[in-house]
Design a protein around this motif. Structure first.
Motif, short mmCIF file in Angstrom:
data_model
loop_
_atom_site.label_atom_id
_atom_site.label_comp_id
_atom_site.label_asym_id
_atom_site.label_seq_id
_atom_site.Cartn_x
_atom_site.Cartn_y
_atom_site.Cartn_z
N ILE A 1 0.83 -1.21 0.00
CA ILE A 1 0.00 0.00 0.00
C ILE A 1 0.86 1.26 0.00
CG2 ILE A 1 -1.64 1.35 1.37
CD1 ILE A 1 -2.87 -1.33 2.27
N THR A 2 1.88 1.29 0.85
CA THR A 2 2.68 2.51 0.98
C THR A 2 3.66 2.70 -0.17
OG1 THR A 2 4.30 1.34 2.37
CG2 THR A 2 2.50 2.50 3.49
N SER A 3 4.13 1.61 -0.76
CA SER A 3 5.12 1.73 -1.84
C SER A 3 4.48 2.05 -3.19
CB SER A 3 5.92 0.43 -1.97
OG SER A 3 5.12 -0.61 -2.51
N GLY A 4 3.22 1.66 -3.35
CA GLY A 4 2.56 1.84 -4.64
C GLY A 4 3.01 0.84 -5.68
N LYS A 5 3.82 -0.12 -5.27
CA LYS A 5 4.30 -1.14 -6.21
C LYS A 5 3.27 -2.26 -6.35
CE LYS A 5 9.21 -0.38 -5.14
NZ LYS A 5 9.53 0.25 -6.43
N SER A 6 3.31 -2.94 -7.48
CA SER A 6 2.39 -4.05 -7.72
C SER A 6 2.87 -5.29 -6.98
CB SER A 6 2.32 -4.35 -9.22
OG SER A 6 3.55 -4.91 -9.66
N PRO A 7 1.97 -6.26 -6.74
CA PRO A 7 2.41 -7.51 -6.12
C PRO A 7 3.55 -8.17 -6.91
CG PRO A 7 0.03 -7.39 -6.07
CD PRO A 7 0.50 -6.23 -6.89
N GLU A 8 3.46 -8.12 -8.24
CA GLU A 8 4.51 -8.73 -9.06
C GLU A 8 5.87 -8.08 -8.81
OE1 GLU A 8 5.42 -9.76 -13.79
OE2 GLU A 8 3.76 -8.43 -13.24
N LEU B 1 6.83 -6.49 -6.11
CA LEU B 1 7.29 -6.79 -4.75
C LEU B 1 7.77 -8.23 -4.64
CD1 LEU B 1 4.51 -4.85 -2.85
CD2 LEU B 1 6.94 -4.28 -2.91
N ILE B 2 7.13 -9.14 -5.35
CA ILE B 2 7.59 -10.53 -5.35
C ILE B 2 9.01 -10.60 -5.90
CG2 ILE B 2 7.28 -12.79 -6.46
CD1 ILE B 2 4.23 -12.28 -6.24
N LYS B 3 9.26 -9.88 -6.98
CA LYS B 3 10.60 -9.88 -7.58
C LYS B 3 11.66 -9.34 -6.62
CE LYS B 3 9.14 -9.55 -12.43
NZ LYS B 3 9.09 -8.70 -13.64
N MET B 4 11.24 -8.44 -5.73
CA MET B 4 12.18 -7.88 -4.75
C MET B 4 12.58 -8.91 -3.70
SD MET B 4 10.41 -4.12 -4.20
CE MET B 4 11.38 -3.76 -2.72
N VAL B 5 11.73 -9.92 -3.49
CA VAL B 5 12.00 -10.95 -2.47
C VAL B 5 12.73 -12.15 -3.06
CG1 VAL B 5 10.95 -12.47 -0.75
CG2 VAL B 5 9.93 -10.23 -1.20
N VAL B 6 12.40 -12.47 -4.31
CA VAL B 6 12.90 -13.71 -4.92
C VAL B 6 14.35 -13.58 -5.38
CG1 VAL B 6 12.61 -15.33 -6.83
CG2 VAL B 6 10.60 -14.43 -5.64
N GLY C 1 16.77 -19.58 -5.02
CA GLY C 1 16.75 -19.45 -3.57
C GLY C 1 15.53 -20.06 -2.90
N THR C 2 15.37 -19.76 -1.61
CA THR C 2 14.30 -20.36 -0.82
C THR C 2 12.91 -19.90 -1.27
OG1 THR C 2 14.49 -18.60 0.84
CG2 THR C 2 15.81 -20.59 1.18
N THR C 3 12.77 -18.60 -1.54
CA THR C 3 11.46 -18.07 -1.95
C THR C 3 11.04 -18.67 -3.28
OG1 THR C 3 11.97 -16.00 -0.82
CG2 THR C 3 10.11 -15.99 -2.34
N ALA C 4 11.99 -18.78 -4.20
CA ALA C 4 11.69 -19.37 -5.51
C ALA C 4 11.21 -20.81 -5.35
CB ALA C 4 12.92 -19.31 -6.41
N ALA C 5 11.83 -21.55 -4.43
CA ALA C 5 11.43 -22.94 -4.20
C ALA C 5 10.01 -23.01 -3.67
CB ALA C 5 12.40 -23.61 -3.22
N GLY C 6 9.68 -22.11 -2.74
CA GLY C 6 8.33 -22.10 -2.18
C GLY C 6 7.29 -21.68 -3.20
N LEU C 7 7.59 -20.65 -3.99
CA LEU C 7 6.65 -20.19 -5.01
C LEU C 7 6.41 -21.25 -6.07
CD1 LEU C 7 7.81 -16.48 -5.52
CD2 LEU C 7 5.65 -17.26 -4.52
N ARG C 8 7.45 -22.03 -6.36
CA ARG C 8 7.29 -23.10 -7.35
C ARG C 8 6.24 -24.11 -6.88
NH1 ARG C 8 12.05 -25.05 -7.10
NH2 ARG C 8 12.93 -23.33 -8.31
N VAL C 9 6.28 -24.45 -5.60
CA VAL C 9 5.29 -25.38 -5.05
C VAL C 9 3.89 -24.76 -5.11
CG1 VAL C 9 4.50 -26.57 -2.97
CG2 VAL C 9 6.94 -26.54 -3.55
N MET C 10 3.78 -23.47 -4.80
CA MET C 10 2.48 -22.80 -4.86
C MET C 10 1.93 -22.81 -6.28
SD MET C 10 3.09 -19.57 -2.25
CE MET C 10 1.38 -19.04 -2.29
N GLU C 11 2.80 -22.63 -7.26
CA GLU C 11 2.36 -22.68 -8.66
C GLU C 11 1.93 -24.09 -9.04
OE1 GLU C 11 5.63 -21.17 -10.88
OE2 GLU C 11 5.40 -19.12 -10.14
N GLU C 12 2.70 -25.09 -8.60
CA GLU C 12 2.35 -26.48 -8.91
C GLU C 12 1.02 -26.87 -8.30
OE1 GLU C 12 5.70 -28.57 -7.38
OE2 GLU C 12 7.02 -28.10 -9.09
#
Length: 206
Positions: free
Chosen positions: A151-158, A160-165, A169-180
């Motif tokens: 909300i405060t950054s005005g950035k899209s979820p996409e 912000l996700i790229k900022m974490v991944v 790495g670990t986040t990429a591994a978790g997101l892969r499972v969520m996609e599967e």
């Protein structure tokens, strides 16, 4: 003497209550919180100006996500009053009457969907050895922090996700499972199911 009448009865009671009040509602603004009862249905049985509002349980802490729709009799002044009233407890947006069902699903039912996601995150932490209370606290604070950052950054979820991944790495591994497991599709389907139920309720009350 009231200028605005807030109607907070069950959907099946809306039309009987409006009929019962009759001409007492002449020159009044009636704001209905009921799901599934369209403005056009209400205008048939009352001389009042009609608006519908959907808000949600975080209104209790001033963090509501609210939306309103107005009928053809409602004035710009009516709309401004409702914006101020519900703006005092959080975000408020204006939508068309036929969109209220989607708002009910997204914002009205949405807190339950978010709580389910937080609970799932916490269960994941427990599975990996964290204490139940600690896991729930971390999951809830993570959801709060991520939401406020978006909300405060005005950035899209996409974005912000790229900022974490980090690739590989670990986040990429978790997101892969969520996609599967099609987690995103399941959440979108939940909103669709809740919306369709609201539409069914509208037909049931015709």
């Amino acid at each position: 003497k009231a200028e605005i009448v807030l109607l907070g009865v069950k959907p099946q009671m809306v039309l009987p209550v409006l009929r019962g009040l009759g001409v007492a509602l002449t020159d009044k603004l009636v704001v209905s919180f009921a799901a599934g009862i369209r403005i056009a249905q209400m205008e048939v049985v009352t001389p009042a100006r009609i608006m519908r509002v959907l808000t949600n349980t975080p209104s209790a802490i001033g963090r509501a996500a609210s939306a309103f729709a107005s009928g053809p009799r409602a004035t710009d002044q009516d709309r401004e009053k409702i914006r101020r009233m519900f703006g005092a407890i959080g975000l408020v947006v204006e939508v068309d009457d036929e969109q209220i069902d989607a708002v009910t699903a997204l914002a009205g039912s949405g807190p339950a969907f978010v709580y389910a996601m937080i609970e799932a995150l916490a269960r994941g932490g427990e599975k990996m050895g964290l204490n139940k209370q600690v896991s729930l606290q971390l999951a809830a604070q993570t959801a709060l922090g991520a939401t406020e950052m978006m909300i405060t950054s005005g950035k899209s979820p996409e974005e912000l996700i790229k900022m974490v991944v980090t690739p590989g790495g670990t986040t990429a591994a978790g997101l892969r499972v969520m996609e599967e497991r099609s987690v995103a599709a399941a959440v979108a389907d939940a909103v669709e199911a809740a919306t369709k139920r609201g539409q069914e309720m509208a037909r049931e009350n015709l």
